[in-house]
Design a protein around this motif. Structure first.
Motif, PDB file in Angstrom:
ATOM      1  N   THR A 394       0.805  -1.217   0.000  1.00  0.00           N
ATOM      2  CA  THR A 394       0.000   0.000   0.000  1.00  0.00           C
ATOM      3  C   THR A 394       0.841   1.271   0.000  1.00  0.00           C
ATOM      4  N   VAL A 395       1.857   1.338   0.850  1.00  0.00           N
ATOM      5  CA  VAL A 395       2.684   2.551   0.916  1.00  0.00           C
ATOM      6  C   VAL A 395       3.368   2.796  -0.422  1.00  0.00           C
ATOM      7  N   ASP A 399       2.707   6.212  -2.682  1.00  0.00           N
ATOM      8  CA  ASP A 399       3.817   7.069  -3.106  1.00  0.00           C
ATOM      9  C   ASP A 399       3.890   7.167  -4.632  1.00  0.00           C
ATOM     10  N   SER A 411      -7.014   1.656  -5.026  1.00  0.00           N
ATOM     11  CA  SER A 411      -6.412   0.742  -4.055  1.00  0.00           C
ATOM     12  C   SER A 411      -6.029  -0.583  -4.723  1.00  0.00           C
ATOM     13  N   GLU A 439      -6.484  -0.081   4.465  1.00  0.00           N
ATOM     14  CA  GLU A 439      -5.150   0.463   4.731  1.00  0.00           C
ATOM     15  C   GLU A 439      -4.867   1.657   3.818  1.00  0.00           C
ATOM     16  N   SER A 442      -6.820   4.774   4.997  1.00  0.00           N
ATOM     17  CA  SER A 442      -6.330   5.177   6.314  1.00  0.00           C
ATOM     18  C   SER A 442      -5.009   5.929   6.195  1.00  0.00           C
ATOM     19  N   LYS A 443      -4.070   5.363   5.451  1.00  0.00           N
ATOM     20  CA  LYS A 443      -2.769   6.009   5.276  1.00  0.00           C
ATOM     21  C   LYS A 443      -2.898   7.269   4.411  1.00  0.00           C
ATOM     22  N   HIS A 444      -3.821   7.246   3.430  1.00  0.00           N
ATOM     23  CA  HIS A 444      -4.050   8.423   2.588  1.00  0.00           C
ATOM     24  C   HIS A 444      -4.470   9.611   3.445  1.00  0.00           C
ATOM     25  N   LYS A 446      -4.107   9.927   6.781  1.00  0.00           N
ATOM     26  CA  LYS A 446      -3.122  10.222   7.826  1.00  0.00           C
ATOM     27  C   LYS A 446      -1.953  11.035   7.290  1.00  0.00           C
ATOM     28  N   ILE A 447      -1.453  10.649   6.114  1.00  0.00           N
ATOM     29  CA  ILE A 447      -0.268  11.312   5.559  1.00  0.00           C
ATOM     30  C   ILE A 447      -0.649  12.562   4.765  1.00  0.00           C
ATOM     31  N   TYR A 449      -2.085  12.683   1.360  1.00  0.00           N
ATOM     32  CA  TYR A 449      -1.829  12.657  -0.090  1.00  0.00           C
ATOM     33  C   TYR A 449      -2.862  13.532  -0.810  1.00  0.00           C
TER      34      TYR A 449
END
Length: 714
Positions: A394-395, A399, A411, A439, A442-444, A446-447, A449
């Protein structure tokens, strides 16, 4: 619903060719030319002003039969051409009710205008129709005709101000909307009134605005096959009910396969046998809550480019050409792109060495594909379908989307199709796809993007797809994609959407991966689809053996195959091994090219051109087993004679307004190498996008102006 007065003497089949037929249709809002200073109703009220304004628009003038390019007119004229090819041009006449010019023949030269009865109230229609003399002209126009087809909406029928005087030896057939029932009143003539609603439009695979033209074309097609049918319709027009009720619905399915799905029709409430499902059930559902969102078409990016300076006469590429640097995409040829966005799959990027580095060096994916619109990225699950798990994390994908500056990022999913939809395998892929989606968002978030995240729903039946969509909505996705349905029959996709759409919110966008079926769009739209992607129109230009040159009417033709002798295709290799001299083949090749070009210019007849084309073409039969038999050669010759004659008789490239056809003409209709075939694919994509836009415009028009809540024409 149907009114008939059978009072005339029967006509024998020997008089078929003498049955004079008149077709009355209406003008369309869509016209060949669309200048900003079109004539208005005020211009038609003053003779001198009309003359002056017409002079200012002469560069946009043309015969009325060519001016109107709405769906009804295009399909109707296809039907007219069929009838004329069978009985002769002099037997069938077309007259058009123009809200500006009155009742006019198809050869009357006119200029563009904006007047329409559809925007008028009933009293305004009567007043204006009387001013331009429609009732009187219609009365005079039908004199001398045996069979009269009238294809009009209710407001244009109102403009006729019926009844008129007729005689018992005439037959009138009205194709109209349900709202027109009380407006159709005739004198002594035998007449039949067939009325249709939006449900019938769905049945015949056509938007309601073009349905009457589609039906005339269907009737003409049946008459071409059974010429006696024309006199039978004249003697007993009631047979049209059975004729039309027995027409199957055609929905485009994957890989160019079509399946006939019978569906109930409102014509006489007749219920044909149900072959797959009653498609009415989908349109009878409440519209999805997100249909206020714009529907968009994305095209997959597979480096589909052409040499912009290719010399077709010499078949030579541009001097010092660098394909990577100099070749152009379709959206660089047309003034406006023929798609709303582009879909770029990571597996496609990864297949070409240094492609990702080049994208980053140029400042992102938009600069690389040189496209001003939206760009969506996905992983390309078809590329790793056989792996137990996707080769990305995912990461890494987050990126990738961010660095390459995608507008949308999808995704990581895992396809559940074929052997991978078996119990024990499908559950793992289903859970993995949802875990990745959770995931991903969630990461999108949080970070932080900047691209818009899209969550993918996979499944193996409507219920599992619906459950996946429900979970994605709960995760916070505003954009969801349905994957794994590219090769799924339309009816099964509709069953999936029927379950899925219950979980959509007013702000949820819904994408269909790999599904671009023009006839299914009313259903997809109704059930909440807001975007889709498909390369089918493009790739059919070289993968479809028969229907590889598309037209706005929906009719597709077979491009003429004239392969290169010097490029050693399997067919040419086979002929050389069989003992044919290369020089002999080269001469046949060049004579075929010259023949089709000379025919295009009008310098030789169709038969002369066809003779030269077939002299080369008949040698090219090559079955998969490599064994050419006299029977196979004869079959190919018969088929290609028919297909090529059909193409050459119409010369569709001369009528097409797209830049490819205008710039390259008949070369677009020659099946020969990338620079012709891919250009034809660009043309097909143009046609698809125009039809897609017409669907959207028709939907908006029907929604806002012409429909009440039951879907009936007002």
């Amino acid at each position: 619903m149907t009114k008939s007065i059978p009072t005339k003497t029967l006509v024998s089949t020997s008089t078929i060719s003498r049955l004079r037929t008149l077709i009355i249709t209406s003008c369309t809002g869509k016209k060949l030319h669309n200048p900003t200073n079109q004539l208005t109703i005020e211009d038609f009220k003053d003779t001198e002003r009309l003359r002056e304004r017409t002079q200012s628009l002469l560069e946009f003038s043309c015969p009325s039969g060519q001016m109107y390019t709405g769906l009804q007119h295009l399909r109707l004229m296809e039907g007219v051409d069929i009838l004329r090819s069978r009985f002769g041009r002099e037997v069938v006449d077309v007259k058009i009710i123009s809200a500006a010019y009155g009742l006019i023949p198809e050869d009357k030269v006119i200029v563009p205008y904006t007047v329409t009865f559809n925007s008028m109230k009933n009293d305004e229609i009567s007043s204006w129709a009387n001013f331009i003399g429609i009732h009187k002209d219609f009365q005079e126009a039908v004199i001398g005709y045996d069979l009269v087809f009238v294809l009009l909406g209710d407001k244009y029928i109102r403009a006729l101000n019926l009844p008129i005087e007729t005689n018992p030896k005439q037959t009138f057939i009205f194709l109209a909307s349900n709202k027109s029932r009380n407006l159709v009143v005739l004198g002594d003539a035998n007449f039949e009134l067939l009325t249709f609603s939006n449900a019938d439009a769905s049945r015949f695979g056509c938007a309601l605005v073009g349905l009457k033209g589609q039906l005339l074309k269907l009737i003409a097609t049946e008459i071409r096959q059974e010429p006696n049918l024309l006199s039978e319709i004249y003697n007993n027009p009631k047979i049209l009910e059975n004729l039309l009720n027995n027409q199957p619905q055609q929905l485009e399915l994957p890989l160019g396969i079509s399946v006939a799905t019978a569906k109930k029709s409102n014509i006489k409430n007749k219920k044909p046998k149900r072959a797959i499902a009653d498609l009415d059930e989908f349109l009878n559902l409440p519209r999805a809550v997100n249909t206020h969102l714009t529907m968009k078409y994305f095209i997959p990016e597979w480096d589909d480019k052409v040499d912009i300076g290719y010399n077709f006469l010499l078949d030579e590429s541009s001097l010092n050409r660098n394909a990577y640097r100099d070749d152009v995409y379709a959206h660089e040829i047309y003034s406006q792109p023929n798609y709303d966005g582009i879909l770029v799959s990571k597996v496609v990027v990864d297949k070409i060495k240094n492609k990702r580095a080049d994208i980053e060096k140029l400042g992102g994916i938009r600069n690389f594909v040189r496209f001003p619109g939206e760009i969506m990225g996905d992983c390309g699950a078809f590329g790793y379908i056989k792996l137990e798990a996707p080769p990305y994390n995912t990461v890494e994908i987050l990126d990738y989307y961010e660095k390459l500056k995608f507008d949308y990022g999808v995704s990581i999913d895992h396809l559940i199709v074929g052997p991978f939809a078996e119990p024990g395998v499908r559950e793992k892929r289903y859970d993995l796809t949802l875990q990745n989606a959770e995931e991903f968002i969630s990461k999108h978030q949080k970070i932080g993007y900047t691209f818009t995240p899209i969550g993918v729903a996979q499944g193996w039946d409507p219920e599992t797809y619906a459950d996946a969509v429900k979970k994605l909505v709960e995760m916070g996705y505003d954009y969801i994609a349905i994957g794994g349905v590219a090769r799924t029959p339309t009816i099964e996709i509709l069953e999936i959407l029927k379950e899925v759409y219950q979980h959509l919110t007013p702000k949820t966008r819904l994408h269909l991966f790999g599904v671009g079926r023009i006839d299914a769009l009313p259903y997809f739209r109704h059930l909440g689809v807001t975007s889709f992607d498909s390369a089918s129109p493009l790739r059919k230009a070289w993968f479809d053996a028969v229907e590889n040159y598309h037209t706005l009417s929906g009719k597709a033709y077979a491009a003429v195959r004239i392969p290169f002798v010097d490029k050693q295709s399997p067919r040419i290799k086979h002929l050389l091994l069989e003992g044919y001299e290369r020089e002999t083949l080269r001469q046949l090749e060049q004579e075929a090219l010259k023949a089709i070009r000379e025919y295009d210019k009008g310098n030789i007849s169709l038969d002369e051109s066809l003779e030269k084309l077939l002299a080369y073409d008949e040698l090219l039969e090559l079955p998969r087993d490599g064994k050419v038999t006299p029977t196979a050669k004869a079959r190919r010759l018969r088929q290609h004679t028919q297909l090529y004659r059909e193409l050459l008789e119409v010369k569709p490239w001369q009528e097409c307004e797209c830049k490819i056809c205008k710039d390259y003409g008949v070369e677009t209709a020659i099946f020969r190498g990338n620079d012709r075939n891919r250009r034809r694919g660009f043309h097909n994509t143009y046609v698809f996008f125009q039809r897609f836009q017409e669907f959207l415009n028709t939907e908006n028009h029907l929604e806002n102006d012409n429909f009440d809540r039951t879907g009936e024409s007002i």
